[in-house]
Design an enzyme around this catalytic site. Structure first.
Site, PDB file in Angstrom:
ATOM      1  N   GLY A 193       0.783  -1.217  -0.048  1.00 33.43           N
ATOM      2  CA  GLY A 193      -0.130  -0.041   0.072  1.00 33.43           C
ATOM      3  C   GLY A 193       0.899   1.381   0.024  1.00 33.43           C
ATOM      4  O   GLY A 193       2.317   1.263   0.085  1.00 33.43           O
ATOM      5  N   PRO A 195       3.042   4.866   0.810  1.00 40.21           N
ATOM      6  CA  PRO A 195       3.884   5.064   1.890  1.00 40.21           C
ATOM      7  C   PRO A 195       2.870   5.726   3.154  1.00 40.21           C
ATOM      8  O   PRO A 195       2.115   6.394   2.789  1.00 40.21           O
ATOM      9  CB  PRO A 195       4.903   5.931   1.516  1.00 40.21           C
ATOM     10  N   LYS A 199       2.509   0.213   7.754  1.00 41.86           N
ATOM     11  CA  LYS A 199       2.989  -0.941   7.496  1.00 41.86           C
ATOM     12  C   LYS A 199       3.793  -1.355   8.451  1.00 41.86           C
ATOM     13  O   LYS A 199       3.782  -2.555   8.910  1.00 41.86           O
ATOM     14  CB  LYS A 199       3.349  -1.182   6.151  1.00 41.86           C
ATOM     15  N   THR A 200       4.758  -0.638   8.703  1.00 43.54           N
ATOM     16  CA  THR A 200       5.890  -1.047   9.639  1.00 43.54           C
ATOM     17  C   THR A 200       5.105  -0.926  10.998  1.00 43.54           C
ATOM     18  O   THR A 200       5.644  -1.932  11.948  1.00 43.54           O
ATOM     19  CB  THR A 200       6.985   0.313   9.787  1.00 43.54           C
ATOM     20  N   GLU A 418     -18.205   5.871  -8.852  1.00 45.51           N
ATOM     21  CA  GLU A 418     -18.368   4.650  -8.066  1.00 45.51           C
ATOM     22  C   GLU A 418     -19.747   4.310  -7.820  1.00 45.51           C
ATOM     23  O   GLU A 418     -19.926   3.076  -7.928  1.00 45.51           O
ATOM     24  CB  GLU A 418     -17.309   4.628  -6.831  1.00 45.51           C
ATOM     25  N   HIS A 421     -21.045   2.632 -11.026  1.00 50.50           N
ATOM     26  CA  HIS A 421     -20.777   1.022 -11.049  1.00 50.50           C
ATOM     27  C   HIS A 421     -21.729   0.221 -10.245  1.00 50.50           C
ATOM     28  O   HIS A 421     -22.200  -0.476 -10.504  1.00 50.50           O
ATOM     29  CB  HIS A 421     -19.203   0.801 -10.821  1.00 50.50           C
ATOM     30  N   ASP A 495     -12.136   0.762 -17.029  1.00 48.92           N
ATOM     31  CA  ASP A 495     -13.355   0.323 -17.322  1.00 48.92           C
ATOM     32  C   ASP A 495     -13.548   0.179 -18.911  1.00 48.92           C
ATOM     33  O   ASP A 495     -13.911  -0.708 -19.419  1.00 48.92           O
ATOM     34  CB  ASP A 495     -14.424   1.201 -17.014  1.00 48.92           C
TER      35      ASP A 495
HETATM   36  P1  ADP Z   1       4.662   2.730   6.018  1.00 47.23           P
HETATM   37  O1  ADP Z   1       5.397   1.635   6.787  1.00 47.23           O
HETATM   38  O2  ADP Z   1       3.342   2.140   5.591  1.00 47.23           O
HETATM   39  O3  ADP Z   1       5.539   3.469   5.279  1.00 47.23           O
HETATM   40  P2  ADP Z   1       4.564   3.783   8.977  1.00 47.23           P
HETATM   41  O4  ADP Z   1       4.191   2.577   9.381  1.00 47.23           O
HETATM   42  O5  ADP Z   1       6.202   3.893   9.058  1.00 47.23           O
HETATM   43  O6  ADP Z   1       4.188   3.711   7.386  1.00 47.23           O
HETATM   44  O7  ADP Z   1       3.825   4.997   9.609  1.00 47.23           O
HETATM   45  C1  ADP Z   1       4.609   6.026  10.043  1.00 47.23           C
HETATM   46  C2  ADP Z   1       4.024   6.774  10.961  1.00 47.23           C
HETATM   47  O8  ADP Z   1       2.651   7.262  10.575  1.00 47.23           O
HETATM   48  C3  ADP Z   1       3.632   5.821  12.120  1.00 47.23           C
HETATM   49  O9  ADP Z   1       4.906   5.646  13.054  1.00 47.23           O
HETATM   50  C4  ADP Z   1       2.444   6.387  12.797  1.00 47.23           C
HETATM   51  O10 ADP Z   1       2.956   7.632  13.980  1.00 47.23           O
HETATM   52  C5  ADP Z   1       1.824   7.031  11.909  1.00 47.23           C
HETATM   53  N1  ADP Z   1       0.656   6.192  11.129  1.00 47.23           N
HETATM   54  C6  ADP Z   1       0.549   5.665   9.930  1.00 47.23           C
HETATM   55  N2  ADP Z   1      -0.677   4.808  10.084  1.00 47.23           N
HETATM   56  C7  ADP Z   1      -1.113   4.782  11.272  1.00 47.23           C
HETATM   57  C8  ADP Z   1      -2.365   4.308  11.444  1.00 47.23           C
HETATM   58  N3  ADP Z   1      -3.018   3.572  10.801  1.00 47.23           N
HETATM   59  N4  ADP Z   1      -2.546   4.573  12.768  1.00 47.23           N
HETATM   60  C9  ADP Z   1      -1.990   5.320  13.618  1.00 47.23           C
HETATM   61  N5  ADP Z   1      -0.877   5.684  13.261  1.00 47.23           N
HETATM   62  C10 ADP Z   1      -0.294   5.627  11.995  1.00 47.23           C
HETATM   63 ZN    ZN Z   2     -14.762   2.940 -12.950  1.00 45.94          ZN
END
Ligand code: ADP
Ligand code: ZN
Length: 587
Positions: A193, A195, A199-200, A418, A421, A495
């Site tokens: 997904g 940045p 994810k981290t 949307e 659709h 589409d």
């Molecule tokens: P990615 O790994 O997807 O690039 P990170 O996990 O590094 O994103 O997110 C960076 C920061 O943004 C996190 O440390 C947090 O502070 C904030 N953040 C991102 N997504 C969320 C979420 N869903 N809920 C709470 N904080 C988030």
């Molecule tokens: Zn469409």
């Protein structure tokens, strides 16, 4: 690798000690050959012409050599005319400064150390690059492990992903249990997904909830590595992980080392990343199944990943981590306001509404910027004006235009598209399921997306295909009805590709068009079906008819379209239940 480096140092140190010891011993030994003779004896020898050379200094003793080769020391008379006497007796006279035995040893040690130092420097220099890489690596090795304190409650939104990861917590905690049932534990999870979507954070939460160590590395770290080091680094990472027992290994930017491999000739760097990728795949299939080790990888671009990574036994679970919708944004804002003094006058719902397309990371930085502004002005709490100012700081550089206006306008277009659709799906093919409508862009589609899952069927009927074409055209049709022919957008690209493919197949492959008949044009024309003007004309005529039918269908149900859009503009996403309610409730 660190071990290897240490072993080398030890060898060098041993070599230095041996060299110093041997030469000191030899030196001292040779020194014992020197006899001390009395000045009288010296004079006798001089008269006999037995003296070869004398080293004349101002010291109390002087050093000389007999013709026989023996060295001797005697008292230095330091008398005038001594040198002349020596010379006239045919003695070789040197006048270097004399040194004591200790001074000699010291000199020797200094020279030796200089020599050893040089040797060490040269050997070190020749490996400078490798050394540098190794230092970087030992950084990872020593800092990689963390006991994560992040839990799932620290991640807002992303409920489906969290649900799936929660299952894995149990896998990690009690692998024995799953083994008893003969269940195979997943080894790799791929989070993909945009940045900053967490994810981290999710990977850390997985480790935190399972209470196991967390090893984090970044794909790009493995790439500019000295030949072979990337692969050995992967191996040492897994070795450490295995030694730790249960753990979560996190590989960020996995696309950097797992890019699709190009066939044929490859250059050095891609060879290197191939080796690294192979090492990763080997390690992943290497660890025992129910060991409690999970590898989580993250990427912004799943489309560029090597398929080898996605096969069973590798990253066979792929979870999309999307941009947050309005409710998730509200939760994220709440989460990042917890430790901040927020004025009561601030409405976080409104902030969530205004921050379409913001990632979690951006929302976090929005709250952080606001707090910094409030602190700079020494205000007692964070108020709406701080947040407004921070909003522009956060989006600065992204777009010069008024972003809030643009996104609200874009949101509206996407919502109608949307909704078009979804409405056509429900009206033409009530058996088809619409799992989710969203106006937040995903990695799969430029705009929002509505999943349209046909019921499981062996064959598609002509009617199914016609309905599917109408569903595909529904987005563009809704845009045209609301905004006019000249303001339709490029959002319908996918589409139209799908619709074209379906209509050509229907006419030229499946024999479903009366005027074209039962011929399969693929047999007759091969790949050039698409350039046959008869088929093009026929397809254009049919799609035109279907488009008009779609326009009419939407116009007849315009109130339903408006209700869907209204809800979408408030919540940004909608599930099937809510959609069904709207379709059935509006008469
Ligand atoms: P990615 O790994 O997807 O690039 P990170 O996990 O590094 O994103 O997110 C960076 C920061 O943004 C996190 O440390 C947090 O502070 C904030 N953040 C991102 N997504 C969320 C979420 N869903 N809920 C709470 N904080 C988030
Ligand atoms: Zn469409």
């Amino acid at each position: 690798m660190k071990l290897l480096k240490n072993r080398r140092n030890i060898i060098i140190i041993i070599a230095i000690i041996v060299i110093v010891a041997v030469s000191t011993f030899a030196f001292l030994n040779s020194r014992q050959e020197i006899n001390k003779i009395s000045y009288i004896e010296f004079k006798e020898q001089l008269e006999k012409g037995n003296i070869e050379s004398v080293n004349l200094t101002n010291d109390a003793e002087l050093l000389g050599t007999l013709k026989s080769g023996e060295m001797f020391i005697t008292d230095n008379p330091r008398a005038e005319g001594f040198k002349e006497r020596l010379l006239s007796s045919g003695v070789d006279v040197g006048e270097t400064d004399g040194r004591s035995t200790i001074e000699d040893i010291l000199t020797m040690v200094v020279v030796l150390s200089a020599f050893v130092g040089l040797f060490y420097f040269v050997s070190k220099n020749s490996n400078k690059l490798a050394q540098k890489e190794m230092t970087q690596m030992s950084d990872i090795d020593s800092n990689g492990e963390n006991t994560s304190t992040v839990v799932f409650d620290d991640v807002a939104g992303n409920d489906e992903v969290k649900e799936c990861l929660k299952e894995m917590v149990d896998f990690i905690r009690e692998p024995e249990k799953y083994e008893r049932y003969g269940a195979r534990m997943p080894r790799g999870v791929l989070l993909y997904g945009p940045p900053g979507t967490g994810k981290t954070l999710l990977a850390k939460a997985l480790a935190g909830e399972a209470k196991v160590p967390f090893y984090a590395v970044t794909g790009s770290d493995f790439i500019q590595v000295y030949a072979g080091l990337g692969a050995s680094r992967i191996r040492s990472l897994f070795k450490k992980a295995r030694a730790a027992g249960k753990c979560v290994i996190f590989i960020d930017e996995i696309d950097a080392l797992g890019k699709k491999r190009r066939g044929g000739a490859s250059n050095g760097s891609s060879d290197e990343s191939d080796r690294t990728l192979n090492a990763l795949l080997t390690e992943m299939s290497g660890f025992k199944e129910n060991q409690g080790i999970i590898v989580v990888a993250a990427t912004n671009r799943i489309d560029t990943l090597d398929e080898a990574l996605l096969r069973p036994g590798r990253f066979d679970r792929q979870l999309e981590v999307g941009l947050p919708d309005i409710n998730a944004r509200y939760k994220i804002l709440e989460l990042h306001s917890k430790n901040k003094p927020i004025s009561k006058q601030v409405d976080l719902r409104k902030v969530a509404y205004q921050t379409v397309y913001f990632s979690g990371a951006k929302l976090e930085s929005l709250m952080n910027e606001s707090a910094m502004l409030a602190a700079r002005y020494n205000d007692s709490s964070i108020n709406m004006s701080h947040i407004d100012k921070a909003f522009y700081t956060v989006i600065a550089g992204e777009e010069k235009k008024d972003r809030s206006y643009i996104s609200i306008e874009e949101k509206k277009v996407t919502a109608y598209h949307e909704a078009g659709h979804a409405l056509v799906t429900k009206l033409t093919s009530p058996l088809n399921r619409v799992t989710k409508i969203s106006i937040i862009p995903s990695t799969k589609g430029a705009g929002g997306f509505s999943m349209n899952i046909p019921p499981d069927k062996l064959y598609q009927s002509k009617e199914d295909i016609l309905n599917n074409i109408m569903v595909a055209l529904g987005g563009r049709a809704a845009e045209e009805i609301i905004f006019g022919k000249d303001r339709v957008t490029t959002g319908a690209l996918n589409d139209l590709q799908k619709a074209t493919d379906m209509i050509v197949s229907m006419i030229a492959r499946y024999g479903m068009d009366d005027s074209t008949g039962l011929l399969n044009f693929e047999v007759l024309l091969g790949d050039s079906i698409g350039s046959n003007s008869y088929i093009i004309d026929r397809a254009r005529k049919l799609i035109e008819e279907l488009y008009i039918k779609t326009l009419d269908l939407i116009k007849e149900n315009i109130d339903k379209l408006e209700s869907i859009v209204e809800r979408l503009l408030i919540n940004e996403t909608m599930d099937e239940e809510e959609l069904n309610n709207i379709i059935s409730s509006v008469a």
